[in-house]
Design a protein around this motif. Structure first.
Motif, PDB file in Angstrom:
ATOM      1  N   ARG A  20      91.311 -44.763 109.355  1.00  0.00           N
ATOM      2  CA  ARG A  20      91.286 -43.229 109.391  1.00  0.00           C
ATOM      3  C   ARG A  20      90.294 -42.992 108.455  1.00  0.00           C
ATOM      4  NH1 ARG A  20      97.115 -42.524 108.061  1.00  0.00           N
ATOM      5  NH2 ARG A  20      96.495 -44.100 106.385  1.00  0.00           N
ATOM      6  N   ARG A  38      81.806 -42.034 114.196  1.00  0.00           N
ATOM      7  CA  ARG A  38      82.359 -42.078 115.556  1.00  0.00           C
ATOM      8  C   ARG A  38      81.794 -43.159 116.610  1.00  0.00           C
ATOM      9  NH1 ARG A  38      82.564 -35.432 116.221  1.00  0.00           N
ATOM     10  NH2 ARG A  38      84.740 -35.171 115.876  1.00  0.00           N
ATOM     11  N   PRO A  43      88.234 -43.060 114.067  1.00  0.00           N
ATOM     12  CA  PRO A  43      88.557 -41.529 114.288  1.00  0.00           C
ATOM     13  C   PRO A  43      88.172 -40.881 112.869  1.00  0.00           C
ATOM     14  CG  PRO A  43      90.547 -42.844 113.816  1.00  0.00           C
ATOM     15  CD  PRO A  43      89.550 -43.976 114.036  1.00  0.00           C
ATOM     16  N   VAL A  45      89.392 -38.208 110.948  1.00  0.00           N
ATOM     17  CA  VAL A  45      90.642 -37.293 110.907  1.00  0.00           C
ATOM     18  C   VAL A  45      90.709 -36.021 110.030  1.00  0.00           C
ATOM     19  CG1 VAL A  45      91.997 -39.266 111.235  1.00  0.00           C
ATOM     20  CG2 VAL A  45      91.689 -38.490 108.714  1.00  0.00           C
ATOM     21  N   GLY A  46      89.431 -35.661 109.434  1.00  0.00           N
ATOM     22  CA  GLY A  46      89.551 -34.608 108.637  1.00  0.00           C
ATOM     23  C   GLY A  46      88.051 -34.306 108.034  1.00  0.00           C
ATOM     24  N   LYS A  56      87.152 -24.751 108.281  1.00  0.00           N
ATOM     25  CA  LYS A  56      87.932 -24.679 109.390  1.00  0.00           C
ATOM     26  C   LYS A  56      86.665 -24.517 110.413  1.00  0.00           C
ATOM     27  CE  LYS A  56      92.150 -22.724 107.321  1.00  0.00           C
ATOM     28  NZ  LYS A  56      92.678 -21.610 106.940  1.00  0.00           N
ATOM     29  N   ALA A  59      85.107 -28.122 111.084  1.00  0.00           N
ATOM     30  CA  ALA A  59      86.017 -28.655 111.943  1.00  0.00           C
ATOM     31  C   ALA A  59      86.214 -28.404 113.382  1.00  0.00           C
ATOM     32  CB  ALA A  59      87.551 -28.671 111.333  1.00  0.00           C
ATOM     33  N   ALA A  60      86.233 -27.061 113.815  1.00  0.00           N
ATOM     34  CA  ALA A  60      86.374 -26.464 115.227  1.00  0.00           C
ATOM     35  C   ALA A  60      84.986 -26.892 115.723  1.00  0.00           C
ATOM     36  CB  ALA A  60      86.663 -25.063 115.127  1.00  0.00           C
ATOM     37  N   GLY A  63      84.895 -30.785 116.414  1.00  0.00           N
ATOM     38  CA  GLY A  63      85.838 -31.355 117.200  1.00  0.00           C
ATOM     39  C   GLY A  63      86.732 -32.273 116.399  1.00  0.00           C
ATOM     40  N   VAL A  64      87.003 -31.870 115.069  1.00  0.00           N
ATOM     41  CA  VAL A  64      87.906 -32.557 113.955  1.00  0.00           C
ATOM     42  C   VAL A  64      89.007 -31.914 113.761  1.00  0.00           C
ATOM     43  CG1 VAL A  64      88.101 -33.441 111.835  1.00  0.00           C
ATOM     44  CG2 VAL A  64      85.765 -33.672 113.137  1.00  0.00           C
ATOM     45  N   GLU A  65      90.128 -32.415 113.958  1.00  0.00           N
ATOM     46  CA  GLU A  65      91.393 -32.061 114.124  1.00  0.00           C
ATOM     47  C   GLU A  65      92.014 -31.199 112.547  1.00  0.00           C
ATOM     48  OE1 GLU A  65      96.245 -33.214 114.825  1.00  0.00           O
ATOM     49  OE2 GLU A  65      94.689 -34.494 115.346  1.00  0.00           O
ATOM     50  N   ARG A  66      91.488 -31.861 111.410  1.00  0.00           N
ATOM     51  CA  ARG A  66      92.007 -31.381 110.358  1.00  0.00           C
ATOM     52  C   ARG A  66      90.936 -30.638 109.381  1.00  0.00           C
ATOM     53  NH1 ARG A  66      96.191 -34.234 106.123  1.00  0.00           N
ATOM     54  NH2 ARG A  66      96.450 -32.448 104.564  1.00  0.00           N
TER      55      ARG A  66
END
Length: 372
Positions: A20, A38, A43, A45-46, A56, A59-60, A63-66
């Motif tokens: 991670r 990638r 992955p 992860v943040g 934020k 991340a959006a 395409g990163v979750e956190r």
């Protein structure tokens, strides 16, 4: 940050099957790191940025979750195994230390720090921690640069006599051009040399096995708009190596039309070898009898160069491929328990910080300086 305590007892990391990874800093180079991770299949992860809101947004977009609120939170998170530090230079040391003490494997952008004492202490901390600690001097991962190294090491070039070249850019060639790197606080006391001259010197030392042992330097600084503390825009360096060669290099971020022209030549007693990063598919090999432009073809290259040549000849490779190969090597070392790997380490990065300090000192008093 001064000298680091030597005692390190980081927690055991979680299982590394997924490796991670998180990226601190989402500017241009942070996005290059993210792409390279990638491409290895790991992955991301943040991410973190200069503010929680920017993290934020990034991340959006990526395409990163956190999105971590701070980089300090990111590098110490229990949900992260490998951290990539891509922040402004003045934050590198503190984040790298936090990450190592939290048991993370670390990839940190150069310069590792803006002080040699801190860089040496971080390198010692990394060694004691048993974690992988790498710095992306990724031009080592061009197959034809690796081919040049192989031809020096196996003797085909003969005895190395001269090293010369340049690293030229133009993105700061006008007084109104600016960036956080121009700021001596965020970027550190050196800009052009720490940013790109370190790449040239690391690459040429790696190719030849020679180390720059003494140098004299001259620098040039433009008057810039905005009144920021000045850092150098260009450096010219004359040097000797520990194995008897001499050399010169010009480093500039004010050369119009030159986008990223890293070029070096190694003149040996048998052949000369020249590599141009903007035209990386060939290696010039010169001799008294005939000259050749050796093409990147894994079928005929040395094993070290063929390993990095991941597509057939005639299918161009470039900078992003170098980054991906570097991250693959780092991840392989992590999976092997922190051992092995030919990637550049914190020790290599600390050497470049010491070299940078010698350059600045020489330019200031116009004298020769030894390099440790």
């Amino acid at each position: 940050m001064g000298s680091l305590p030597t005692a390190v007892s980081p927690p055991s990391p979680p299982a590394l099957s997924a490796l991670r990874t998180a990226v601190a800093g989402v500017g241009m180079i942070g996005r290059v790191h993210l792409d390279a991770v990638r491409r290895t299949g790991a992955p991301v992860v943040g991410v973190s940025a200069s503010t929680p809101a920017r993290a934020k947004e990034a991340a959006a977009a990526l395409g990163v979750e956190r999105a971590f609120d701070t980089s300090e939170e990111l590098v110490t998170s229990d949900d992260v195994d490998v951290v990539h530090i891509c922040t402004p230079n003045d934050a590198h040391a503190g984040l790298a230390e936090l990450a190592l003490r939290a048991g993370k494997h670390v990839v940190c952008e150069k310069p590792l720090t803006t002080s040699s004492a801190t860089a040496d202490a971080l390198a010692a901390l990394a060694a004691e921690s048993g974690r992988v600690a790498a710095v992306p001097f990724v031009y080592r991962y061009h197959p034809m640069a690796a081919e040049a190294r192989a031809r020096v090491l196996d003797g085909r070039a003969g005895d190395v006599r001269l090293l010369h070249g340049h690293y030229l850019q133009d993105w700061l060639s006008q007084p109104e051009d600016t960036n956080w790197r121009v700021d001596a606080v965020a970027g550190g006391p050196s800009r052009a040399f720490a940013d790109i001259g370190s790449h040239w010197c690391d690459l040429v030392e790696w190719v030849t096995g020679h180390r720059i042992s003494e140098l004299t330097a001259a620098s040039q600084t433009l008057a810039r708009s905005g009144g920021l503390p000045a850092t150098e825009d260009a450096v010219q360096l004359l040097f000797r190596t520990d194995r008897g060669a001499t050399g010169t290099v010009t480093v500039s971020q004010i050369s119009p039309g030159r986008k990223n022209r890293l070029w070096f030549e190694v003149d040996g007693s048998a052949t000369s070898l020249a590599f141009d990063q903007e035209n990386p598919e060939t290696l010039f090999v010169g001799s008294r009898g005939e000259n050749a432009a050796v093409q990147r073809d894994p079928a005929v290259l040395s094993p070290a160069a063929a390993r990095l040549s991941v597509v057939p000849g005639g299918h161009p490779m470039g900078y992003l491929d170098c980054f991906a190969a570097f991250v693959r090597d780092v991840h392989s070392a992590v999976r092997e328990g922190g051992t092995g790997g030919a990637f550049p380490t914190f020790d290599d990065a600390a050497r470049m910080v010491r070299l940078t300090e010698a350059v600045l000192a020489s330019a200031a008093d116009r004298s020769w300086k030894e390099v440790s």
